[in-house]
Scaffold this active site. Structure first.
Site, mmCIF file in Angstrom:
data_model
loop_
_atom_site.group_PDB
_atom_site.id
_atom_site.type_symbol
_atom_site.label_atom_id
_atom_site.label_comp_id
_atom_site.label_asym_id
_atom_site.label_seq_id
_atom_site.Cartn_x
_atom_site.Cartn_y
_atom_site.Cartn_z
ATOM 1 N N ASP A 46 -2.032 -2.135 13.160
ATOM 2 C CA ASP A 46 -1.890 -0.902 13.949
ATOM 3 C C ASP A 46 -3.051 0.054 13.651
ATOM 4 O O ASP A 46 -3.181 1.112 14.269
ATOM 5 C CB ASP A 46 -0.512 -0.239 13.774
ATOM 6 C CG ASP A 46 -0.239 0.218 12.357
ATOM 7 O OD1 ASP A 46 -1.058 -0.040 11.455
ATOM 8 O OD2 ASP A 46 0.823 0.854 12.150
ATOM 9 N N SER A 47 -3.945 -0.365 12.723
ATOM 10 C CA SER A 47 -5.205 0.350 12.503
ATOM 11 C C SER A 47 -5.996 0.440 13.804
ATOM 12 O O SER A 47 -6.869 1.289 13.961
ATOM 13 C CB SER A 47 -6.050 -0.380 11.453
ATOM 14 O OG SER A 47 -6.181 -1.759 11.776
ATOM 15 N N ASP A 85 1.255 -6.291 13.497
ATOM 16 C CA ASP A 85 1.728 -5.155 12.721
ATOM 17 C C ASP A 85 2.671 -4.358 13.633
ATOM 18 O O ASP A 85 2.241 -3.882 14.700
ATOM 19 C CB ASP A 85 0.477 -4.308 12.413
ATOM 20 C CG ASP A 85 0.623 -3.462 11.198
ATOM 21 O OD1 ASP A 85 1.662 -3.522 10.539
ATOM 22 O OD2 ASP A 85 -0.352 -2.736 10.904
ATOM 23 N N LYS A 114 4.424 -7.796 10.720
ATOM 24 C CA LYS A 114 4.314 -7.035 9.465
ATOM 25 C C LYS A 114 5.104 -5.747 9.613
ATOM 26 O O LYS A 114 5.029 -5.081 10.660
ATOM 27 C CB LYS A 114 2.851 -6.725 9.130
ATOM 28 C CG LYS A 114 2.731 -5.903 7.848
ATOM 29 C CD LYS A 114 1.313 -5.884 7.292
ATOM 30 C CE LYS A 114 0.403 -4.875 7.952
ATOM 31 N NZ LYS A 114 0.858 -3.475 7.823
ATOM 32 N N GLU A 116 6.208 -2.133 7.472
ATOM 33 C CA GLU A 116 5.854 -1.270 6.338
ATOM 34 C C GLU A 116 7.078 -0.686 5.649
ATOM 35 O O GLU A 116 8.082 -0.384 6.296
ATOM 36 C CB GLU A 116 5.009 -0.074 6.837
ATOM 37 C CG GLU A 116 3.591 -0.433 7.202
ATOM 38 C CD GLU A 116 2.764 0.795 7.575
ATOM 39 O OE1 GLU A 116 3.172 1.938 7.275
ATOM 40 O OE2 GLU A 116 1.699 0.599 8.183
ATOM 41 N N GLU A 184 -1.174 -1.903 -0.636
ATOM 42 C CA GLU A 184 -2.289 -1.046 -0.195
ATOM 43 C C GLU A 184 -2.518 0.099 -1.181
ATOM 44 O O GLU A 184 -1.574 0.804 -1.570
ATOM 45 C CB GLU A 184 -2.012 -0.495 1.220
ATOM 46 C CG GLU A 184 -3.163 0.369 1.720
ATOM 47 C CD GLU A 184 -3.180 0.579 3.226
ATOM 48 O OE1 GLU A 184 -2.401 -0.082 3.945
ATOM 49 O OE2 GLU A 184 -3.986 1.426 3.670
HETATM 50 O O1 KIV Z 1 -3.192 -1.732 10.254
HETATM 51 C C1 KIV Z 1 -3.837 -2.504 9.535
HETATM 52 O O2 KIV Z 1 -4.936 -2.950 9.873
HETATM 53 C C2 KIV Z 1 -3.227 -2.880 8.260
HETATM 54 C C3 KIV Z 1 -4.024 -3.654 7.252
HETATM 55 C C4 KIV Z 1 -5.302 -3.058 6.872
HETATM 56 C C5 KIV Z 1 -3.197 -4.053 6.092
HETATM 57 O O3 KIV Z 1 -2.083 -2.589 8.045
#
Ligand code: KIV
Length: 266
Positions: A46-47, A85, A114, A116, A184
């Site tokens: 989600d970055s 994510d 993924k 969190e 992280e």
């Molecule tokens: O959002 C993302 O890219 C991430 C990773 C850097 C772990 O959660």
């Protein structure tokens, strides 16, 4: 026939003491090249809200956008495992909504999701997802979706007590059925302690060299995103420069009549 990386491969890496790599991708071509380079897990992080869409935090992206990027990345990948994510609020309200949203990513080509954070509710979501056939990667330490409650981009697990707390959470996630856990912004020694005391692989995102795997944001690795650079990221190229130079040369060629040439017309 290309051999696909699965949750079994990932666990074998840990059991054999073999390191593996995780890199983010947000589009078809990048995913294809990353896959060809031998990356084990391609993460639609989600970055992308920040590095590809220009938002200030990851809170601004939703299920619909993540679905579009998941489809694109999954089409480019044949060897790596594809993990989506899950965005802010996509799994937090209730279990049926979590299953529906995570299941949608699997329908669009993800092999896992993924999630969190840690709470009794998160544990019950993970259990239900795994029972549904959706593998889950956990994410502890600094969790960007909790930015506002954590009070900023802060290193987690700095004291022995805090490291013990993350280890306790990791063990609970493991019991709930996660196949791996991102750590992280955790000090290297704390991440080592956690890695040595759980059975599923840990993936370092600024948590040092003793984790079983490393993850970075591809735009940092390629030198494309330039608003800021996390201390733990390593830049392997200069895509910003490359894009700028190509665009500048093209602009000059168009304006000076050098593009198109005789070979570039019908
Ligand atoms: O959002 C993302 O890219 C991430 C990773 C850097 C772990 O959660």
């Amino acid at each position: 026939m290309v051999k696909k990386i699965t949750v079994k491969t990932i666990q074998k890496y840990k059991n054999d003491g073999e390191k593996f790599s995780v890199l983010t991708a947000y589009d078809y071509s990048t995913a294809k090249y990353i896959d060809e380079a031998g990356i084990d897990i391609v993460l639609i992080g989600d970055s992308l809200a920040m590095v590809a869409l220009g938002y200030e935090t990851t809170h601004s992206i939703g299920v619909e956008e993540m679905s579009i990027f998941t489809k694109a990345v999954a089409k480019g990948v044949s060897h790596a495992m594809v993990v989506t994510d899950m965005p802010f609020l996509s799994y937090h309200t209730d279990i049926p909504t979590a299953i529906k949203n995570c299941g949608q990513m699997v329908r669009f080509g993800a092999n896992a999701v993924k999630i969190e954070g840690f709470s009794d509710y998160i544990l019950s979501v993970i259990k239900r997802l795994v029972e549904t056939g959706i593998p889950v990667m956990g994410h502890l330490g600094f969790t960007p979706q909790f930015l506002n409650t954590l009070g900023g981009y802060k290193i987690q697990g700095k004291t022995q007590e805090a490291a013990e707390e993350i280890l306790k959470q990791a063990k609970e996630l493991e019991k709930a059925g996660v196949f791996s856990i991102v750590l992280e912004m955790v000090p290297q020694e704390a991440a080592k302690y956690i890695t040595e005391n759980i059975s599923v692989p840990t993936i370092s995102c600024g948590a040092g060299k003793y984790c079983d795997a490393q993850v970075l944001v591809s735009d940092d690795v390629f030198g494309k995103f330039s608003d800021f650079k996390p201390k733990f990221a390593r830049k392997y190229g200069d895509m910003k420069e490359l894009i700028y130079n190509c665009a500048k040369k093209y602009n000059d060629d168009v304006k000076n009549g050098r593009f198109p040439s005789d070979e570039e017309i019908f």
